[in-house]
Enzyme design. Structure first.
Site, PDB file in Angstrom:
ATOM      1  N   ARG A 154      -0.258   4.405  -0.653  1.00 41.01           N
ATOM      2  CA  ARG A 154      -1.012   5.614  -0.225  1.00 41.01           C
ATOM      3  C   ARG A 154      -0.864   6.788  -1.209  1.00 41.01           C
ATOM      4  O   ARG A 154      -1.411   6.781  -2.248  1.00 41.01           O
ATOM      5  CB  ARG A 154      -0.607   6.053   1.198  1.00 41.01           C
ATOM      6  CG  ARG A 154      -0.435   4.934   2.203  1.00 41.01           C
ATOM      7  CD  ARG A 154      -1.728   4.261   2.562  1.00 41.01           C
ATOM      8  NE  ARG A 154      -1.560   3.420   3.742  1.00 41.01           N
ATOM      9  CZ  ARG A 154      -2.348   2.400   4.029  1.00 41.01           C
ATOM     10  NH1 ARG A 154      -3.353   2.070   3.258  1.00 41.01           N
ATOM     11  NH2 ARG A 154      -2.145   1.679   5.115  1.00 41.01           N
ATOM     12  N   HIS A 174       0.893   3.758   8.337  1.00 43.95           N
ATOM     13  CA  HIS A 174       0.003   4.749   8.957  1.00 43.95           C
ATOM     14  C   HIS A 174       0.878   5.679   9.785  1.00 43.95           C
ATOM     15  O   HIS A 174       2.001   5.324  10.142  1.00 43.95           O
ATOM     16  CB  HIS A 174      -1.000   4.057   9.889  1.00 43.95           C
ATOM     17  CG  HIS A 174      -1.907   3.090   9.198  1.00 43.95           C
ATOM     18  ND1 HIS A 174      -2.952   3.482   8.404  1.00 43.95           N
ATOM     19  CD2 HIS A 174      -1.907   1.735   9.161  1.00 43.95           C
ATOM     20  CE1 HIS A 174      -3.569   2.412   7.932  1.00 43.95           C
ATOM     21  NE2 HIS A 174      -2.947   1.331   8.366  1.00 43.95           N
ATOM     22  N   GLY A 208      -2.461  -2.330  10.394  1.00 45.73           N
ATOM     23  CA  GLY A 208      -1.381  -2.499   9.416  1.00 45.73           C
ATOM     24  C   GLY A 208      -0.043  -2.003   9.914  1.00 45.73           C
ATOM     25  O   GLY A 208       0.031  -1.163  10.803  1.00 45.73           O
ATOM     26  N   ASN A 259      -6.822   0.303  -2.382  1.00 45.91           N
ATOM     27  CA  ASN A 259      -7.590   1.048  -1.375  1.00 45.91           C
ATOM     28  C   ASN A 259      -6.940   2.394  -1.052  1.00 45.91           C
ATOM     29  O   ASN A 259      -6.753   2.756   0.103  1.00 45.91           O
ATOM     30  CB  ASN A 259      -7.797   0.215  -0.107  1.00 45.91           C
ATOM     31  CG  ASN A 259      -6.499  -0.117   0.600  1.00 45.91           C
ATOM     32  OD1 ASN A 259      -5.428  -0.101  -0.004  1.00 45.91           O
ATOM     33  ND2 ASN A 259      -6.581  -0.429   1.881  1.00 45.91           N
ATOM     34  N   ASP A 264       2.381  -6.925   2.801  1.00 44.60           N
ATOM     35  CA  ASP A 264       1.183  -6.154   3.148  1.00 44.60           C
ATOM     36  C   ASP A 264       1.636  -4.870   3.848  1.00 44.60           C
ATOM     37  O   ASP A 264       1.051  -4.460   4.869  1.00 44.60           O
ATOM     38  CB  ASP A 264       0.197  -6.952   4.010  1.00 44.60           C
ATOM     39  CG  ASP A 264      -1.169  -6.260   4.078  1.00 44.60           C
ATOM     40  OD1 ASP A 264      -1.359  -5.226   3.406  1.00 44.60           O
ATOM     41  OD2 ASP A 264      -2.036  -6.765   4.814  1.00 44.60           O
ATOM     42  N   HIS A 312       0.870  -1.192   0.000  1.00 44.71           N
ATOM     43  CA  HIS A 312       0.000   0.000   0.000  1.00 44.71           C
ATOM     44  C   HIS A 312       0.903   1.237   0.000  1.00 44.71           C
ATOM     45  O   HIS A 312       1.584   1.498   0.999  1.00 44.71           O
ATOM     46  CB  HIS A 312      -0.877   0.016   1.252  1.00 44.71           C
ATOM     47  CG  HIS A 312      -1.778  -1.179   1.385  1.00 44.71           C
ATOM     48  ND1 HIS A 312      -3.085  -1.175   0.956  1.00 44.71           N
ATOM     49  CD2 HIS A 312      -1.554  -2.426   1.878  1.00 44.71           C
ATOM     50  CE1 HIS A 312      -3.641  -2.359   1.206  1.00 44.71           C
ATOM     51  NE2 HIS A 312      -2.725  -3.146   1.758  1.00 44.71           N
TER      52      HIS A 312
HETATM   53  O1  DOR Z   1      -3.972  -4.372   8.096  1.00 45.53           O
HETATM   54  C1  DOR Z   1      -4.415  -3.989   7.032  1.00 45.53           C
HETATM   55  N1  DOR Z   1      -4.132  -2.753   6.560  1.00 45.53           N
HETATM   56  N2  DOR Z   1      -5.220  -4.800   6.324  1.00 45.53           N
HETATM   57  C2  DOR Z   1      -5.876  -4.359   5.225  1.00 45.53           C
HETATM   58  O2  DOR Z   1      -6.589  -5.105   4.630  1.00 45.53           O
HETATM   59  C3  DOR Z   1      -5.743  -2.975   4.773  1.00 45.53           C
HETATM   60  C4  DOR Z   1      -4.470  -2.411   5.219  1.00 45.53           C
HETATM   61  C5  DOR Z   1      -4.419  -0.927   5.020  1.00 45.53           C
HETATM   62  O3  DOR Z   1      -4.638  -0.471   3.895  1.00 45.53           O
HETATM   63  O4  DOR Z   1      -4.109  -0.201   5.972  1.00 45.53           O
HETATM   64 ZN    ZN Z   2      -3.241  -5.118   2.262  1.00 41.38          ZN
END
Ligand code: DOR
Ligand code: ZN
Length: 409
Positions: A62, A284, A297, A92, A280, A60
């Site tokens: 962002r 954040h 996450g 996402n 993954d 991800h």
């Molecule tokens: O822990 C997670 N963070 N699982 C997810 O499916 C989404 C991800 C996120 O985008 O922060």
């Molecule tokens: Zn993910």
């Protein structure tokens, strides 16, 4: 005349003494001796060795409205410094990658700012007919999230018809955060397995329970085209250890599991049940991670490869993080063999602590904080050129991984 030769311990099936010759960004020859000439010669020290660079299928990045969490630049530099030269992005983002227009904008941003090659997952669009345009815009796969599971058949059948791959976050949305939680993954997988068709190319993201892995494995024994990812935190971190280190910030989807489950997941890894290792990487801000209701996450790109190498050795690490994911994307990477792209990593055997305050990523929360690793990334070559060397980055050209051409590969 070759452009470059790297001589020393090289991983090619196993670690052995050899020379890797590079010409025009590709591996031109791998030999046991050092008889050919090259413009540049890199001699590995006895504590160094050469591996293929990694491909991470679950990242991800962002950016856009969440640039405070991570940007394409900070995230892909983090990847590069961790020995990763290709990533697949998740949809996402804010705004989401759920229209062809947003996929196009995203690929444009990645082309401009990324330090590594990339592939893009499409999000489930409002109308499934949009998927065809999203594929044409450059998405290789569609990612289905828990809340979208009721639309699984409709989306997956369309993806199958378009020759797109399908990635699934398998958890029953309604069970997340409830007392039924431990079963959220297993129940979702159970439900899905009766809906998967033989022509679908399905990848289960971050499988975290032995029960779900076993169900998927059995079904694929019947000839279904399914693969599974496993993350560093579900393989090497328990819920209790994480909570003792970072408390509530241990929140992640799917959640961290018990020591017993972690041990069994690792034994499945050794029995080759998993196909891909993927971070993954879900960055954040510190504030979001330390709130009462923390964002799920962790950051992982900077240490995932050295961690796997230290715990599982080069054979399994290269298979799960280099060879298999590159093959899934249909790119010629992940092996130190003639004809493959010269995306390579020089590792050395030396200890270093995982210190999130030093991360290139803006995501600075991980339960692995404070662990010491025995291997470190010294130099990363991308298409035969130095793209990273001890905290210095050189932006090389990047490639968008095109949609996989063939079905079933
Ligand atoms: O822990 C997670 N963070 N699982 C997810 O499916 C989404 C991800 C996120 O985008 O922060
Ligand atoms: Zn993910």
């Amino acid at each position: 005349m070759f452009d470059l030769v790297v001589r020393g311990r090289v991983f090619s099936g196993n670690l052995r003494q050899g020379s890797v010759y590079i010409k025009d960004g590709k591996i031109a020859r791998v030999t046991a001796d050092d008889s050919e000439r090259a413009e540049r010669r890199v001699l590995l020290r006895p504590n160094q060795f050469l591996l293929p660079a990694a491909t991470d299928l679950h990242v991800h990045l962002r950016d856009w409205n969440q640039a405070y969490k991570e940007t394409v630049e900070s995230g892909t530099k983090a990847a590069l410094s961790g020995g990763i030269t290709t990533i697949a992005e998740m949809p996402n983002t804010d705004p989401r990658l759920d229209t062809a227009e947003n996929v196009r904008r995203r690929i444009k941003l990645l082309r401009e700012r990324s330090y590594v090659d990339f592939a893009v997952h499409a999000g489930v669009p409002e109308r499934v007919s949009e998927l065809e345009r999203m594929r044409a815009a450059g998405s290789f796969a569609v990612k289905i999230y828990p809340q979208e599971m009721p639309r699984f058949r409709e989306v997956a059948l369309t993806a199958e018809r378009l020759g797109m791959k399908i990635a699934i976050h398998a958890e029953v949305g309604a069970m997340i955060g409830t007392s039924g939680e431990p079963l959220a993954e297993v129940d979702c997988v159970k439900g899905l397995l009766s809906l998967v068709g033989r022509g679908m190319n399905v990848r289960f993201a971050h499988i975290s329970t032995v029960a779900a892995a076993a169900l998927i494995n059995r079904k694929r024994g019947e000839g279904f085209n399914m693969r599974m990812e496993v993350t560093p935190h579900h393989l090497f971190m328990t819920r209790l250890l994480s909570e003792s280190r970072i408390g509530l910030a241990s929140s992640v989807r799917p959640p961290l599991r018990s020591g017993g489950n972690v041990r069994k997941v690792r034994s499945l890894l050794r029995r080759s049940v998993f196909d891909f290792y993927a971070t993954d990487h879900a960055p954040h801000s510190r504030k979001e991670k330390s709130s009462e209701n923390p964002a799920p996450g962790f950051s992982g790109l900077e240490f995932a490869f050295p961690l796997l190498l230290a715990r599982e050795g080069p054979g399994r690490a290269c298979k799960l993080y280099c060879e298999n994911p590159a093959k899934h994307l249909g790119i010629r990477k992940g092996l130190v063999e003639r004809g493959y792209e010269a995306d390579l990593v020089i590792f050395s055997r030396r200890s270093w602590p995982i210190d999130p305050s030093k991360f290139v990523s803006k995501g600075r929360v991980t339960p692995f904080e404070g662990d010491t690793l025995d291997y470190a990334v010294d130099i990363v070559f991308k298409a035969g050129r130095v793209a990273y060397e001890t905290n210095r980055f050189r932006k090389q050209g990047v490639t968008a991984v095109p949609p996989a051409a063939k079905k079933g590969d």
